[in-house]
Design an enzyme around this catalytic site. Structure first.
Site, PDB file in Angstrom:
ATOM      1  N   ASN A  81       7.039  -5.168  -1.516  1.00 52.95           N
ATOM      2  CA  ASN A  81       6.929  -4.355  -0.297  1.00 52.95           C
ATOM      3  C   ASN A  81       5.795  -4.927   0.548  1.00 52.95           C
ATOM      4  O   ASN A  81       4.623  -4.739   0.224  1.00 52.95           O
ATOM      5  CB  ASN A  81       6.652  -2.894  -0.693  1.00 52.95           C
ATOM      6  CG  ASN A  81       6.438  -2.007   0.524  1.00 52.95           C
ATOM      7  OD1 ASN A  81       6.601  -2.444   1.665  1.00 52.95           O
ATOM      8  ND2 ASN A  81       6.073  -0.758   0.281  1.00 52.95           N
ATOM      9  N   LYS A 106       4.883  -4.102   3.427  1.00 53.05           N
ATOM     10  CA  LYS A 106       4.230  -3.084   4.267  1.00 53.05           C
ATOM     11  C   LYS A 106       4.028  -3.641   5.680  1.00 53.05           C
ATOM     12  O   LYS A 106       4.885  -4.348   6.186  1.00 53.05           O
ATOM     13  CB  LYS A 106       2.934  -2.591   3.612  1.00 53.05           C
ATOM     14  CG  LYS A 106       3.199  -2.089   2.186  1.00 53.05           C
ATOM     15  CD  LYS A 106       2.047  -1.330   1.577  1.00 53.05           C
ATOM     16  CE  LYS A 106       2.422  -0.875   0.169  1.00 53.05           C
ATOM     17  NZ  LYS A 106       1.425  -0.026  -0.473  1.00 53.05           N
ATOM     18  N   HIS A 124       8.980   6.299   0.547  1.00 53.03           N
ATOM     19  CA  HIS A 124       7.713   5.697   0.112  1.00 53.03           C
ATOM     20  C   HIS A 124       6.570   6.674   0.405  1.00 53.03           C
ATOM     21  O   HIS A 124       6.588   7.375   1.417  1.00 53.03           O
ATOM     22  CB  HIS A 124       7.484   4.358   0.825  1.00 53.03           C
ATOM     23  CG  HIS A 124       6.337   3.605   0.228  1.00 53.03           C
ATOM     24  ND1 HIS A 124       5.032   3.879   0.554  1.00 53.03           N
ATOM     25  CD2 HIS A 124       6.298   2.632  -0.718  1.00 53.03           C
ATOM     26  CE1 HIS A 124       4.237   3.085  -0.158  1.00 53.03           C
ATOM     27  NE2 HIS A 124       4.989   2.319  -0.932  1.00 53.03           N
ATOM     28  N   GLU A 165       3.735   6.274   1.585  1.00 52.53           N
ATOM     29  CA  GLU A 165       3.083   6.115   2.889  1.00 52.53           C
ATOM     30  C   GLU A 165       3.936   6.746   3.989  1.00 52.53           C
ATOM     31  O   GLU A 165       3.412   7.284   4.970  1.00 52.53           O
ATOM     32  CB  GLU A 165       2.796   4.632   3.144  1.00 52.53           C
ATOM     33  CG  GLU A 165       1.602   4.184   2.295  1.00 52.53           C
ATOM     34  CD  GLU A 165       1.652   2.751   1.808  1.00 52.53           C
ATOM     35  OE1 GLU A 165       2.352   1.923   2.417  1.00 52.53           O
ATOM     36  OE2 GLU A 165       0.987   2.456   0.801  1.00 52.53           O
ATOM     37  N   GLU A 200       5.897   5.708  -8.199  1.00 51.42           N
ATOM     38  CA  GLU A 200       4.670   5.142  -7.628  1.00 51.42           C
ATOM     39  C   GLU A 200       3.611   6.238  -7.549  1.00 51.42           C
ATOM     40  O   GLU A 200       3.540   6.961  -6.547  1.00 51.42           O
ATOM     41  CB  GLU A 200       4.941   4.593  -6.226  1.00 51.42           C
ATOM     42  CG  GLU A 200       5.949   3.465  -6.195  1.00 51.42           C
ATOM     43  CD  GLU A 200       5.725   2.567  -4.989  1.00 51.42           C
ATOM     44  OE1 GLU A 200       5.395   1.394  -5.196  1.00 51.42           O
ATOM     45  OE2 GLU A 200       5.862   3.034  -3.846  1.00 51.42           O
ATOM     46  N   GLY A 256      -2.581   0.675  -3.954  1.00 53.09           N
ATOM     47  CA  GLY A 256      -3.597   0.030  -3.131  1.00 53.09           C
ATOM     48  C   GLY A 256      -5.013   0.324  -3.572  1.00 53.09           C
ATOM     49  O   GLY A 256      -5.974   0.049  -2.856  1.00 53.09           O
ATOM     50  N   SER A 262      -0.582  -1.004  -7.741  1.00 54.97           N
ATOM     51  CA  SER A 262      -1.564  -2.005  -8.177  1.00 54.97           C
ATOM     52  C   SER A 262      -1.041  -2.937  -9.270  1.00 54.97           C
ATOM     53  O   SER A 262      -1.795  -3.388 -10.125  1.00 54.97           O
ATOM     54  CB  SER A 262      -2.871  -1.336  -8.622  1.00 54.97           C
ATOM     55  OG  SER A 262      -3.450  -0.616  -7.541  1.00 54.97           O
ATOM     56  N   GLY A 276       0.341  -5.136  -2.494  1.00 56.88           N
ATOM     57  CA  GLY A 276      -0.610  -6.200  -2.186  1.00 56.88           C
ATOM     58  C   GLY A 276      -0.285  -7.540  -2.816  1.00 56.88           C
ATOM     59  O   GLY A 276      -0.319  -8.586  -2.150  1.00 56.88           O
TER      60      GLY A 276
HETATM   61  P1  13P Z   1       0.078  -1.884  -4.221  1.00 55.37           P
HETATM   62  O1  13P Z   1       0.788  -2.823  -5.170  1.00 55.37           O
HETATM   63  O2  13P Z   1      -0.649  -2.579  -3.127  1.00 55.37           O
HETATM   64  O3  13P Z   1      -0.746  -0.872  -4.963  1.00 55.37           O
HETATM   65  O4  13P Z   1       1.245  -1.043  -3.481  1.00 55.37           O
HETATM   66  C1  13P Z   1       2.245  -0.449  -4.220  1.00 55.37           C
HETATM   67  C2  13P Z   1       3.288   0.049  -3.307  1.00 55.37           C
HETATM   68  O5  13P Z   1       3.078   0.938  -2.512  1.00 55.37           O
HETATM   69  C3  13P Z   1       4.606  -0.624  -3.358  1.00 55.37           C
HETATM   70  O6  13P Z   1       5.553   0.066  -2.604  1.00 55.37           O
END
Ligand code: 13P
Length: 263
Positions: A19, A21, A105, A107, A177, A183, A223, A245
């Site tokens: 992802n 983002k 998601h 977010e 998640e 993150g 993460s 990330g």
């Molecule tokens: P991170 O791997 O940056 O923690 O993000 C996870 C995520 O939101 C994947 O959709």
């Protein structure tokens, strides 16, 4: 390594998603796509999908044409078209080469206010359009500390899935998640993640039947990195990872894919 589920071999192909983002631009997205293709193209036992930002879907899909890496979008709007400034419909996504879409998601839920009803509608529309959805669920730190993790997972699953039959959900992937792990660098331990995934599988067995529950793939997200992926992906109910990330670094992302593909 063959995993077992209730005594029979686990038939679920692991799936690793990247992802991206709101990262990359035209040049860096195309380069990242090429690097992911080059580094993961030989892996036969794992499915790989990248989720670029909307404007980069088409160029990335072009780069990945004829490759084993699929492309997905990070969201969709449920309406087919209309006066919805800034929004993107399912048919727009399929027309530019998206095969997958993230739905719900955290977010989207937390920053953009997607509630359970909106997530359910997006899921239904995605399936009707032939997009393969990754339904994201997960508890916040506050909810976990209050002992409400399973209750939150159950609510998010039920509100999204209750109107849909198991056959309609055949292409569904679930992504667990935990919001506190996204993150933050705070990855769930393999035992914590396995406990949540086992609960999710048991819960969907109750709502949609054992055959569906045994077949549905459940990714862990939060993460995940090349150096912590193997322990997570060895768990019996963890069928892949949704990576934020670390998916922006082709080598780290490929290391996660290899961790599940067995090298
Ligand atoms: P991170 O791997 O940056 O923690 O993000 C996870 C995520 O939101 C994947 O959709």
């Amino acid at each position: 390594m063959a995993r077992t589920l209730g005594g029979s071999a686990n038939p679920r192909t692991p799936i690793i998603g990247g992802n991206w983002k709101m990262h990359t631009d035209l040049a860096t997205a195309c380069q990242l796509a090429s690097e992911v293709r080059n580094r993961t193209g030989a892996l036969r036992s794992v499915e790989v999908v990248v989720f670029p930002p909307f404007p980069l879907l088409h160029p990335v899909a072009e780069r990945l044409r004829e490759s084993r890496v699929a492309v997905g979008a990070q969201d969709l709007h449920p309406a087919p078209k209309g006066a919805f400034t800034s929004a993107v419909s399912a048919s727009m996504l399929t027309s530019v080469g998206a095969q997958w879409v993230l739905v719900g998601h955290s977010e989207r839920r937390q920053v953009f206010g997607d509630n359970d009803a909106a997530v359910a509608e997006k899921l239904r529309v995605a399936l009707n359009a032939g997009l393969r959805p990754v339904l994201c669920i997960g508890e916040t730190l506050q909810e976990r500390e209050a002992g409400r993790t399973f209750e939150v997972l159950a609510r998010q699953l039920d509100t999204a899935l209750q109107q849909l039959t198991a056959p309609a959900l055949a292409s569904l992937v679930l992504a667990d998640e935990p919001v506190w792990a996204i993150g933050t660098g705070k990855v769930a331990t393999p035992a914590q993640a396995q406990e949540a995934h086992a609960y999710i599988r048991q819960h969907v067995a109750g709502s949609h039947g054992q055959a569906f529950a045994s077949a549905v793939r459940i990714q862990y997200g939060g993460s995940v990195k090349g150096d912590n992926a193997a322990g997570l992906l060895q768990q019996p109910d963890i069928d892949g990872a949704l990576v934020g990330g670390a998916s922006l670094d082709a080598e780290d992302f490929a290391a996660i894919c290899r961790a599940r593909a067995g090298g």
